[in-house]
Design a protein around this motif. Structure first.
Motif, PDB file in Angstrom:
ATOM      1  N   GLN A  92       0.123  -4.940  -9.751  1.00 30.80           N
ATOM      2  CA  GLN A  92       1.420  -5.513  -9.394  1.00 30.80           C
ATOM      3  C   GLN A  92       2.038  -4.770  -8.203  1.00 30.80           C
ATOM      4  OE1 GLN A  92       4.136  -5.665 -12.681  1.00 30.80           O
ATOM      5  NE2 GLN A  92       5.509  -7.067 -11.616  1.00 30.80           N
ATOM      6  N   SER A  93       1.904  -3.430  -8.213  1.00 26.69           N
ATOM      7  CA  SER A  93       2.457  -2.628  -7.111  1.00 26.69           C
ATOM      8  C   SER A  93       1.439  -2.482  -5.977  1.00 26.69           C
ATOM      9  CB  SER A  93       2.837  -1.252  -7.641  1.00 26.69           C
ATOM     10  OG  SER A  93       1.681  -0.601  -8.139  1.00 26.69           O
ATOM     11  N   TYR A  94       0.328  -3.185  -6.067  1.00 23.70           N
ATOM     12  CA  TYR A  94      -0.819  -3.129  -5.136  1.00 23.70           C
ATOM     13  C   TYR A  94      -1.596  -1.824  -5.244  1.00 23.70           C
ATOM     14  CZ  TYR A  94       2.109  -6.801  -3.141  1.00 23.70           C
ATOM     15  OH  TYR A  94       2.906  -7.879  -2.998  1.00 23.70           O
ATOM     16  N   LYS A 109      -8.215 -12.546   6.104  1.00 22.59           N
ATOM     17  CA  LYS A 109      -7.596 -12.610   7.438  1.00 22.59           C
ATOM     18  C   LYS A 109      -6.862 -11.320   7.807  1.00 22.59           C
ATOM     19  CE  LYS A 109      -7.094 -17.536   6.674  1.00 22.59           C
ATOM     20  NZ  LYS A 109      -6.489 -18.184   5.522  1.00 22.59           N
ATOM     21  N   MET A 110      -7.545 -10.205   7.628  1.00 21.66           N
ATOM     22  CA  MET A 110      -6.920  -8.917   7.949  1.00 21.66           C
ATOM     23  C   MET A 110      -7.755  -8.133   8.960  1.00 21.66           C
ATOM     24  SD  MET A 110      -4.027  -8.327   6.435  1.00 21.66           S
ATOM     25  CE  MET A 110      -3.934  -6.550   6.479  1.00 21.66           C
ATOM     26  N   ARG A 163      -5.266   0.229  10.498  1.00 28.18           N
ATOM     27  CA  ARG A 163      -3.869   0.566  10.202  1.00 28.18           C
ATOM     28  C   ARG A 163      -3.787   1.389   8.917  1.00 28.18           C
ATOM     29  NH1 ARG A 163       0.243  -3.008  11.965  1.00 28.18           N
ATOM     30  NH2 ARG A 163      -0.350  -3.826  13.988  1.00 28.18           N
ATOM     31  N   GLN A 164      -2.727   2.220   8.844  1.00 28.53           N
ATOM     32  CA  GLN A 164      -2.413   2.876   7.572  1.00 28.53           C
ATOM     33  C   GLN A 164      -1.713   1.832   6.699  1.00 28.53           C
ATOM     34  OE1 GLN A 164      -2.875   6.301   6.583  1.00 28.53           O
ATOM     35  NE2 GLN A 164      -4.287   6.273   8.299  1.00 28.53           N
ATOM     36  N   SER A 209       2.878  -5.236   6.362  1.00 28.71           N
ATOM     37  CA  SER A 209       3.924  -5.903   5.573  1.00 28.71           C
ATOM     38  C   SER A 209       3.490  -6.098   4.115  1.00 28.71           C
ATOM     39  CB  SER A 209       4.225  -7.258   6.185  1.00 28.71           C
ATOM     40  OG  SER A 209       3.151  -8.141   5.926  1.00 28.71           O
ATOM     41  N   GLY A 210       4.442  -6.488   3.281  1.00 25.69           N
ATOM     42  CA  GLY A 210       4.154  -6.698   1.863  1.00 25.69           C
ATOM     43  C   GLY A 210       3.064  -7.736   1.642  1.00 25.69           C
ATOM     44  N   GLY A 211       3.121  -8.823   2.382  1.00 25.42           N
ATOM     45  CA  GLY A 211       2.123  -9.885   2.238  1.00 25.42           C
ATOM     46  C   GLY A 211       0.744  -9.394   2.642  1.00 25.42           C
ATOM     47  N   GLN A 212       0.712  -8.561   3.702  1.00 26.81           N
ATOM     48  CA  GLN A 212      -0.575  -8.020   4.158  1.00 26.81           C
ATOM     49  C   GLN A 212      -1.126  -7.019   3.160  1.00 26.81           C
ATOM     50  OE1 GLN A 212       0.894  -6.685   7.939  1.00 26.81           O
ATOM     51  NE2 GLN A 212       0.098  -8.463   9.018  1.00 26.81           N
ATOM     52  N   GLN A 213      -0.231  -6.199   2.562  1.00 31.59           N
ATOM     53  CA  GLN A 213      -0.665  -5.245   1.540  1.00 31.59           C
ATOM     54  C   GLN A 213      -1.299  -5.993   0.378  1.00 31.59           C
ATOM     55  OE1 GLN A 213       2.495  -2.646   0.333  1.00 31.59           O
ATOM     56  NE2 GLN A 213       2.862  -1.924   2.405  1.00 31.59           N
ATOM     57  N   GLN A 214      -0.690  -7.128   0.046  1.00 29.18           N
ATOM     58  CA  GLN A 214      -1.192  -7.973  -1.033  1.00 29.18           C
ATOM     59  C   GLN A 214      -2.629  -8.415  -0.750  1.00 29.18           C
ATOM     60  OE1 GLN A 214      -1.662 -11.162  -2.317  1.00 29.18           O
ATOM     61  NE2 GLN A 214      -1.218 -10.302  -4.331  1.00 29.18           N
ATOM     62  N   ARG A 215      -2.865  -8.821   0.500  1.00 29.86           N
ATOM     63  CA  ARG A 215      -4.208  -9.273   0.887  1.00 29.86           C
ATOM     64  C   ARG A 215      -5.214  -8.135   0.834  1.00 29.86           C
ATOM     65  NH1 ARG A 215      -4.188 -13.982   3.890  1.00 29.86           N
ATOM     66  NH2 ARG A 215      -2.142 -14.941   3.883  1.00 29.86           N
TER      67      ARG A 215
END
Lengths: 266, 359
Positions: free
Chosen positions: B86-88, B126-127, B133-134, B139-145
């Motif tokens: 949930q928190s990635y 799509k990353m 990157r660190q 962003s949150g959406g990218q962390q999710q991916r």
């Protein structure tokens, strides 16, 4: 509109603050000033000079005490920090167990027991060992310093561990990392600032100790603080001021570094 | 055929709270290549069940098998399942690519293979441009991916997702719902998805288990669950529902003729295997009912309020038996219901629409 309560507007606030700061820092300020005194008095100013720094530097006893202090502080902080890491892991990364708060209290015992009591206890205990083994080396001092340094190293490391997201370690385990690799790859890299902070604090605390050292040391094992104490009993010269100023410089540097490290984000 | 995950009478009581049953004897079979959702309010035991499958919690009793192999005594790092947290839980001291490659690295895969799979995974979510990157810089959406790619990279047989969309904003969440469904179909991996959001559950799942208070209330496809809720909790938790008092007249299999408070009889659906008699409650969805003249309707009443919602209009009806009923009608510019507040009307619904509820 109601005025916001402001403690600075209370009568006498500024006076109390001023007095407190003067009492705290004036003696230290004077100590530093008089370390540059050209005369032999620690109370009468006779002009600026580096002579007491030179004299301390050339003093064989000061040199020996300094080297001894650094050796003890290095080993005491290294050993106590290692033990503190293990203790911190055991008290934050295991399921809650019975007597957990008792364990916590025991780890922090040196903070609560009067230092003089520990000093006397160690004196008697080590005396027995000295008689039995005949060994009179530095190891006693290193062991004693390690013991009272543990809580100082433990607290920042533990704080760092409890602030860490447990899900990170679970995520690593979920991604096939066995426990030891979770520690080396995930926990340790994030724990470093806490470990360094703990080690520095332990180092400064060890460097500064008088009471326990005075009781535990064998003949000819003066550390810098006990050497200074010894000097004060005889002739007081600004040489003591000069040594104190250097110690002050080291401590301030390390505390500043400690603060910076504790604030550091991964 | 053996199930991908088979849960048998799995029970969990946390030692700290011996009076609370976090999960009460749950049994589920989750098939290969299925998108299976555990749906329920917070504290219903869905996360507990997921964490037991991942290996972070030990069951108090019961068994847990994967393709017939007992998982109970395997630590998390030996289970061929991966989790999206949930928190990635991205590793903050590693780059995006290092995060995604971590699982493969721990499995001891050769460097070339790791690099190839990581590239594939970054392409999939799509990353690709973010590889170095660190994780704090995206962003949150990218962390999710990244969290998703990291969990998919070791090609687990089962992927566990613990409310992964709850931290995203509305628009992003919508996109990710479709994205997750696409990933599940492309990879062919069994997804077990935990959420409290009924819409997420309905749009993505092949099957849903609705849970409350540590118990599985109903398992079925989205349509089954929505159209034929088996009990009051399920009907109430998912979508809006009218509860209509009725009495069973006769029943045969899942068809039951029930008498309504008006005395009229309509055919309703009985939950599979149930033999309920006497007074029961029917669930009728607002959009499955209609309003008509008092004579034509099954339940007579007075139209108390008409609320316009743009896409549809809600007609609030005060029924003569004292209960309330809401009818939802889709709006069309060329059509009105012809009724206004205060009119005497009847509520109408087709045979088989009403669902008899277990209490």
């Amino acid at each position: 509109m109601a005025k916001r309560f402001d403690i600075q507007r209370m009568p006498g606030f500024k006076t109390i603050a001023a007095v407190t700061f003067v009492l705290l820092y004036m003696p230290i300020f004077l100590l530093v000033i008089y370390s540059f005194n050209a005369g032999t008095s620690i109370a009468i100013w006779e002009g600026f000079s580096w002579r007491w720094y030179v004299s301390a530097w050339d003093n064989q006893q000061v040199q020996d005490a300094t080297v001894r202090s650094l050796i003890i502080a290095f080993w005491a902080s290294a050993i106590s920090t290692t033990l503190a890491v293990l203790a911190a892991l055991a008290t934050t990364r295991t399921p809650k167990f019975k007597g957990q708060s008792a364990v916590f209290a025991m780890i922090n015992q040196p903070l609560m027991v009067p230092e003089i009591v520990t000093a006397v206890a160690l004196l008697i205990f080590f005396a027995m060992i000295k008689v039995a083994t005949g060994y009179t080396g530095l190891l006693y001092l290193i062991i004693a310093h390690t013991a009272f340094c543990i809580p100082f190293a433990y607290l920042p490391i533990r704080a760092r561990l409890t602030g860490m997201d447990l899900a990170l370690e679970q995520a690593a385990a979920d991604l096939y990392a066995p426990p030891f690799r979770v520690f080396t790859r995930i926990t340790l890299p994030q724990l470093w600032p806490g470990i360094l902070a703990g080690a520095m604090l332990a180092f400064v605390i060890s460097l500064d100790d008088v009471v326990i050292t005075e009781f535990v040391k064998s003949a000819g094992q003066d550390t810098l603080p006990t050497y200074m104490l010894g000097q004060l009993r005889r002739v007081v010269t600004p040489e003591v001021n000069a040594i104190s100023t250097v110690l002050l410089g080291i401590s301030v540097t390390m505390v500043v570094a400690f603060t910076a490290l504790s604030k550091l984000k991964t | 055929m053996t199930a991908a995950i088979s849960v048998r009478n799995l029970r969990k009581v946390y030692p700290g709270t011996p009076d609370v049953v976090a999960l009460a004897d749950a049994s589920i079979d989750i098939q290969d290549n299925e998108f299976f959702t555990l749906l329920g309010p917070s504290g219903c035991g869905k996360t507990t069940l997921l964490r037991m499958i991942a290996g972070f919690e030990h069951p108090t009793s019961g068994t847990l098998t994967m393709h017939g192999e007992d998982l109970s005594d395997l630590p998390p790092y030996k289970r061929p399942v991966n989790t999206v947290f949930q928190s990635y839980a991205l590793f903050p001291h590693m780059t995006v690519a290092q995060n995604i490659g971590f699982g493969l690295e721990m499995l001891g895969k050769p460097k070339a293979e790791i690099k190839q799979t990581v590239d594939e995974m970054m392409e999939l979510v799509k990353m690709t441009e973010m590889a170095d990157r660190q994780t704090g810089q995206i962003s949150g959406g990218q962390q999710q991916r990244v969290a998703l790619a990291r969990a998919l990279a070791p090609r687990p047989r089962v992927l566990l997702l613990d409310e992964p969309l709850s931290a995203l904003d509305f628009k992003l969440r919508k996109d990710m719902q479709l994205e997750l469904k696409r990933l599940q179909m492309e990879t062919g991996i069994t997804f077990i998805f935990v959420t409290h959001d009924q819409e997420e559950a309905l749009t993505m799942s092949d099957r849903i288990a609705v849970m409350s208070a540590g118990t599985i209330r109903q398992i079925g496809g989205p349509r089954d669950i929505y159209d034929h809720p088996a009990e009051r909790f399920v009907a109430d938790f998912i979508g809006d529902t009218n509860f209509v008092p009725a009495e069973v007249a006769t029943h045969k299999g899942t068809d039951a003729d029930v008498t309504l408070s008006s005395g009229k009889v309509v055919t309703a659906r009985m939950p599979e295997g149930e033999q309920m008699q006497g007074k029961v409650t029917l669930a009728v969805r607002p959009e499955h009912a209609n309003i008509s003249t008092e004579a034509e309707g099954l339940l007579p009443g007075t139209l108390s309020e008409v609320v316009y919602f743009g896409t549809d209009t809600h007609y609030h009806v005060a029924l003569d038996d004292g209960t309330g009923f809401v009818v939802r009608r889709q709006n069309r510019p060329d059509e009105t219901s012809g009724f206004s507040t205060g009119d005497r009307i009847g509520v109408q619904f087709a045979p088989g629409v009403g669902q008899v509820l277990r209490d």
